[in-house]
Design an enzyme around this catalytic site. Structure first.
Site, mmCIF file in Angstrom:
data_model
loop_
_atom_site.group_PDB
_atom_site.id
_atom_site.type_symbol
_atom_site.label_atom_id
_atom_site.label_comp_id
_atom_site.label_asym_id
_atom_site.label_seq_id
_atom_site.Cartn_x
_atom_site.Cartn_y
_atom_site.Cartn_z
ATOM 1 N N ASP A 84 0.863 -1.152 -0.099
ATOM 2 C CA ASP A 84 -0.062 -0.172 -0.120
ATOM 3 C C ASP A 84 0.738 1.178 -0.038
ATOM 4 O O ASP A 84 1.949 1.130 0.599
ATOM 5 C CB ASP A 84 -0.549 0.166 1.390
ATOM 6 C CG ASP A 84 -1.958 1.225 1.165
ATOM 7 O OD1 ASP A 84 -2.973 1.095 0.441
ATOM 8 O OD2 ASP A 84 -1.569 2.142 1.855
ATOM 9 N N GLU A 102 1.015 5.706 0.207
ATOM 10 C CA GLU A 102 0.482 6.982 0.464
ATOM 11 C C GLU A 102 1.086 8.072 -0.498
ATOM 12 O O GLU A 102 2.505 7.864 -0.779
ATOM 13 C CB GLU A 102 0.553 7.448 1.981
ATOM 14 C CG GLU A 102 -0.193 6.471 2.911
ATOM 15 C CD GLU A 102 -1.573 6.246 2.580
ATOM 16 O OE1 GLU A 102 -2.322 7.034 2.256
ATOM 17 O OE2 GLU A 102 -2.107 5.086 2.853
ATOM 18 N N HIS A 138 -5.578 4.856 6.417
ATOM 19 C CA HIS A 138 -4.953 5.425 5.400
ATOM 20 C C HIS A 138 -3.324 6.030 5.802
ATOM 21 O O HIS A 138 -2.553 6.854 5.324
ATOM 22 C CB HIS A 138 -5.353 7.022 5.077
ATOM 23 C CG HIS A 138 -6.578 6.998 4.563
ATOM 24 N ND1 HIS A 138 -6.693 6.824 3.110
ATOM 25 C CD2 HIS A 138 -7.974 7.234 4.943
ATOM 26 C CE1 HIS A 138 -8.037 6.466 2.676
ATOM 27 N NE2 HIS A 138 -9.044 6.969 3.660
ATOM 28 N N ASP A 165 -2.795 -0.236 6.517
ATOM 29 C CA ASP A 165 -3.674 -0.461 5.164
ATOM 30 C C ASP A 165 -3.263 -1.789 4.560
ATOM 31 O O ASP A 165 -3.971 -2.737 4.238
ATOM 32 C CB ASP A 165 -3.606 0.554 4.113
ATOM 33 C CG ASP A 165 -4.638 1.825 4.772
ATOM 34 O OD1 ASP A 165 -5.026 1.622 5.981
ATOM 35 O OD2 ASP A 165 -4.909 2.380 3.910
#
Length: 593
Positions: free
Chosen positions: A34, A36, A176, A181
């Site tokens: 994952d 960001e 998030h 995540d």
């Protein structure tokens, strides 16, 4: 050899053959990743701010990877509110030039897994290419796509990671942040695998073909596509009572309709529709744009039960700035020819209310619904006491001062939204500093609703003001497609035949085009969705404007220039693809090179 021994060997050989069909899921090493980021598009300049990954095999965690990444650029306040990652947190963190190789080494030999994998893998591939680094031949599994083939509405309201984590009882709540995540996605992956095991899916290769199951009854109806042309147009599925079940469009009618009876169409909703269908009607169109517009009009007319979108274009809302001695903002369902200013249309009342709240947060105009004369004498409401209303009702403000605020508000609606943008951004930054992220998020959503509405209104009204626009574009086959647009509505479409007199063709097309009368205010003489499709075509590369009656202009300082950041935020937050939008997308794929 006894029969018992022979039977045991046959079963063993059968089991061995079954296993040789592919790699058992329990033996595959998955790397769940994952990211960001600072926005929704790596190509658009967005950067990675955090990478989190978990490596698993056979239900066992083999290792974890986590690092913040210095984007070498400011993190937008919107993103900071969403992720909780601030500029200070990434200062001194590794750059993507060192973080990416470390991650690739960690993930080596694994099947990459991500929720909405095109987003995460797309970012990683972009920066690998930017660094001149060969992208490993990863296979990729998208848990969002997989969930849309397995999860029903009875299981979860949607396929968001948060919804799936709750459904499968994930030990980590998505928040998030990359590693959290990724951990939640691991639990979702295992939950999905468990469900698929009950459906006979045990290997990676079986997973690739799982979504290709089509019923025998569905295949038997492929004769309904016979007789349809290989040309652009609209198709209508009808039942035995001639009711329209579904309306769609395609550049190749026959090929598209045939896909509903083959492995290409796997949406359960469409399988149900095909089961009821007795006839398919095709309507040829001169151009792809004409087909798209006809589709919208037919959906609005018939409201087919299996079409999820565009069925009720009449159900819209507008924000209205009234024309009266003490103007105010209100929500209305239609535009009148009353010289008022309108913002919209909004597809939902909730979005309209968010936009209204953004405007009220910035401009202290009255919020009461009563009409007021020029010299009102009433008691001030609580909003006046809170300083959120100029309070003309009790004489706290003179008419000239109030009118000046209204002029600023009108300019914001029609031309320049900067005052709202600056005011709400300032408020969000203050709330974020105080770690009041939920309140900051509410203001972010209000601002996004306003920006999108203002941009939409300005773009639609620009075309709506033109009695006629005639434009042409050379298509892939070398011929010119011509469209006549009147007051924002597609009035005629055609393709100039090879060797024909182009000027004569355009004159005849204009002469036979639909007569269209302008609508009041910013509303086009069509649905907003239709006019937006027309606008996208008019703004596409290669367009030649043949004739423009009126002035087709948008304000230079308009809301459109603020859309990019809000679209990036929306893309970053997007982890929901509606159940109704299922497509035949292989759950696992090898990246093209």
């Amino acid at each position: 050899m006894s029969s018992a021994t022979h039977g045991a060997r046959s079963r063993w050989e059968s089991q061995r053959s079954f296993d040789e069909l592919g790699r058992r899921l329990s033996d595959v090493t998955f790397c769940v990743v994952d990211l960001e980021t600072t926005g929704g598009s790596a190509q658009g300049g967005s950067m990675i701010t955090e990478i989190g990954a978990v490596k698993v095999r056979g239900g066992e965690v083999l290792g974890e990877f986590q690092t913040l990444v210095d984007p070498h650029t400011e993190i937008p306040p919107f993103i900071a509110v969403l992720t909780g990652i601030s500029n200070g947190m990434v200062a001194g963190a590794p750059s993507i030039e060192s973080a990416l190789p470390a991650f690739l080494e960690f993930a080596q030999g694994s099947v990459l897994v991500a929720h909405n994998a095109p987003f995460d893998v797309g970012f990683l591939q972009h920066f690998a290419a930017q660094q001149g680094r060969a992208w490993p031949t990863f296979e990729v599994l998208d848990t969002a796509r997989l969930a849309r083939r397995v999860i029903t509405r009875d299981d979860a309201p949607n396929c968001k990671l948060s919804s799936l984590a709750k459904l499968f009882g994930a030990t980590t709540t998505p928040n998030h942040r990359a590693l959290s995540d990724a951990r939640a996605t691991v639990d979702v992956l295992h939950g999905l695998m468990e469900r698929l095991g009950g459906l006979g899916v045990h290997t990676l290769e079986e997973l690739q073909t799982f979504s290709s199951r089509v019923s025998t009854a569905q295949r038997k109806k492929r004769h309904l596509a016979e007789g349809l042309p290989h040309s652009p147009g609209v198709y209508l599925f009808r039942d035995d009572s001639e009711r329209v079940l579904y309306v769609g469009t395609s550049k190749d009618l026959r090929t598209r309709v045939r896909s509903y009876f083959t492995a290409s169409e796997t949406r359960s909703r469409m399988g149900e529709m095909v089961g009821l269908a007795e006839r398919v009607v095709g309507i040829e169109c001169a151009t792809a744009l004409e087909a798209e517009v006809r589709e919208l009009r037919l959906i609005a007319e018939h409201k087919p039960r299996y079409n999820r979108r565009s069925r009720f274009p009449e159900k819209v809302h507008f924000v209205k700035l009234t024309r009266e001695p003490w103007p105010r903002l209100s929500l209305v369902k239609r535009v009148l020819d009353d010289d008022a200013d309108y913002l919209g249309p909004f597809g939902s009342r909730k979005a309209a209310e968010k936009c209204l709240a953004a405007l009220h947060d910035t401009f202290p105009v009255r919020q009461c619904s009563e009409r007021m004369g020029r010299s009102p004498s009433r008691t001030a409401c609580v909003l006046a006491e809170l300083g959120r209303c100029l309070s003309p009702c009790d004489g706290s403000v003179d008419e000239a001062t109030y009118a000046a605020v209204v002029r600023q508000l009108r300019d914001t609606l029609l031309r320049r939204p900067d005052e709202v943008v600056e005011a709400i951004n300032t408020r969000m930054e203050a709330l974020a500093r105080d770690e009041r992220f939920e309140e900051a998020g509410a203001h972010r959503d209000r601002l996004a609703a306003f920006i999108r509405a203002a941009a939409r209104t300005q773009r639609l009204s620009a075309l709506t003001r033109c009695p006629e626009v005639v434009a042409a574009r050379r298509e892939d086959d070398g011929r010119w497609a011509v469209h006549v647009v009147r007051f924002g509505r597609l009035a005629a479409a055609g393709v100039i035949p090879s060797g024909a007199d182009a000027h004569q063709f355009v004159r005849e097309l204009r002469a036979t085009a639909e007569t269209v009368h302008g609508a009041p205010g910013p509303v086009p003489a069509a649905t907003a969705e239709e006019t937006e499709k027309v606008l996208r075509w008019l703004e596409s590369p290669g367009i030649r404007l043949v004739e423009v009656d009126g002035e087709w202009v948008c304000p230079v300082a308009g809301a459109t220039r603020h859309l990019a950041v809000h679209d990036a935020v929306a893309e970053s937050r997007r982890s929901l693809v509606p159940f109704g939008e299922r497509r035949d997308l292989a759950t696992i794929h090898r990246p093209t090179r």
